[in-house]
Design a protein around this motif. Sequence first.
Motif, PDB file in Angstrom:
ATOM      1  N   ASN A 104       0.852  -1.190   0.000  1.00  0.00           N
ATOM      2  CA  ASN A 104       0.000   0.000   0.000  1.00  0.00           C
ATOM      3  C   ASN A 104       0.882   1.233   0.000  1.00  0.00           C
ATOM      4  OD1 ASN A 104      -2.951  -0.886   0.539  1.00  0.00           O
ATOM      5  ND2 ASN A 104      -1.712  -2.124   1.926  1.00  0.00           N
ATOM      6  N   HIS A 129      -8.194  -1.912   4.386  1.00  0.00           N
ATOM      7  CA  HIS A 129      -7.258  -2.943   3.926  1.00  0.00           C
ATOM      8  C   HIS A 129      -7.917  -4.273   3.596  1.00  0.00           C
ATOM      9  CE1 HIS A 129      -3.802  -0.454   4.512  1.00  0.00           C
ATOM     10  NE2 HIS A 129      -4.040  -0.271   5.790  1.00  0.00           N
ATOM     11  N   PRO A 142      -2.679  -4.789  -2.973  1.00  0.00           N
ATOM     12  CA  PRO A 142      -3.588  -4.416  -1.888  1.00  0.00           C
ATOM     13  C   PRO A 142      -4.940  -5.112  -2.070  1.00  0.00           C
ATOM     14  CG  PRO A 142      -2.516  -2.477  -2.797  1.00  0.00           C
ATOM     15  CD  PRO A 142      -2.154  -3.617  -3.692  1.00  0.00           C
ATOM     16  N   ARG A 145      -8.250  -1.385  -3.109  1.00  0.00           N
ATOM     17  CA  ARG A 145      -7.438  -0.363  -3.739  1.00  0.00           C
ATOM     18  C   ARG A 145      -7.632   0.967  -3.019  1.00  0.00           C
ATOM     19  NH1 ARG A 145      -5.611   2.592  -8.120  1.00  0.00           N
ATOM     20  NH2 ARG A 145      -7.483   3.450  -9.069  1.00  0.00           N
TER      21      ARG A 145
END
Length: 169
Positions: A104, A129, A142, A145
């Motif tokens: 990230n 997350h 991730p 997103r």
Amino acid sequence: MRAVRNLLGWIVWALLVAGATLAIGVIWFPQLPVRQPLAFNHAKHKKMACVVCHRGVETGAWATIPDMNTCLNCHAAPPVKDATAIAIWSAAAMAKHIAWQRINRIPDHVYFSHRRHVDLARLDCASCHGDMADRTTPPAHPLTRISMNNCLDCHRQQSASTDCARCHK
Ligand code: HEC
Ligand code: HEC
Ligand code: HEC
Ligand code: HEC
Ligand code: HEC
């Protein structure tokens, strides 16, 4: 002549399809897949609070990724089985360092602070997350997103600021 034109037509089609596929790929997966040095398993560490490993998450801007010392607190012996993984673990234990890659990342011109969101706003990690807690292997991208629209959607819902200057330097 006709055959050549047909062939050219097909080539143009193939290029268009390939271009569109690539564009969609770049939009969905803007980063290259990340490969971590070891198959860390979040689910097996689920009894632990996230902050034990991600130490800055309640107090600072960055959550941080744990270094080898944190792992060695509990794992005196390598917790992995196959020979390659044992070799990687032993080298990391010796160096007291393991090269986890970050997945990230937002650009430097954006302000973001975990403390603000985790401590003050009392948000779950999963709201930004996704379900990292149940991952059995490191994700290559991730799970959710992070984009300006995602930030703004929640800021509107929760009446947090949508002023450009609050997020942008
Ligand atoms: C607070 C103690 C603790 C810390 C700190 C800790 N672990 Fe663990 N770890 C455990 C326990 C307990 C298990 C066994 C869980 C089980 O088998 O259900 C485990 C299991 C594992 C396994 C085996 C997983 C599997 O799929 O069988 C790996 C690999 C592992 N840990 C890596 C790490 C790494 C890398 C770190 C540092 C980033 C770390 N651990 C930090 C307690 C800890
Ligand atoms: C035992 C240590 C440990 C615990 C506990 C732990 N993590 Fe992690 N976390 C790691 C390691 C090591 C990585 C890097 C490898 C990976 O992605 O699996 C990581 C990566 C991450 C990432 C990706 C970071 C990036 O690169 O952008 C997120 C998000 C994350 N963890 C969330 C959580 C959440 C949420 C919890 C609590 C439910 C949690 N972690 C608990 C060790 C831990
Ligand atoms: C409001 C959204 C949001 C919440 C809630 C959130 N994060 Fe993050 N997280 C982010 C963003 C955005 C980044 C990228 C930050 C950057 O590039 O500066 C990030 C990055 C990370 C990273 C990568 C390394 C680092 O130092 O930043 C880890 C690890 C992480 N988060 C863990 C967690 C954990 C654990 C929680 C819950 C306790 C959590 N995050 C809650 C948005 C969030
Ligand atoms: C799931 C909801 C949620 C998401 C997603 C989220 N935020 Fe927030 N954010 C909040 C809330 C709620 C606050 C107000 C917290 C407080 O200060 O009490 C806040 C506050 C802030 C502040 C402080 C604003 C001020 O008034 O000074 C900044 C800066 C910020 N967020 C940046 C971001 C960025 C950048 C992202 C995306 C990467 C993001 N946020 C994603 C909920 C969210
Ligand atoms: C809640 C936080 C937040 C607010 C408010 C916000 N932005 Fe953003 N903005 C972001 C984040 C996060 C990114 C990076 C997104 C990414 O990496 O995909 C971004 C990216 C951008 C970009 C793209 C820059 C680039 O790197 O390509 C522009 C332009 C931009 N913002 C303008 C604005 C303007 C104009 C406003 C006010 C109307 C605004 N932003 C308000 C969080 C915010």
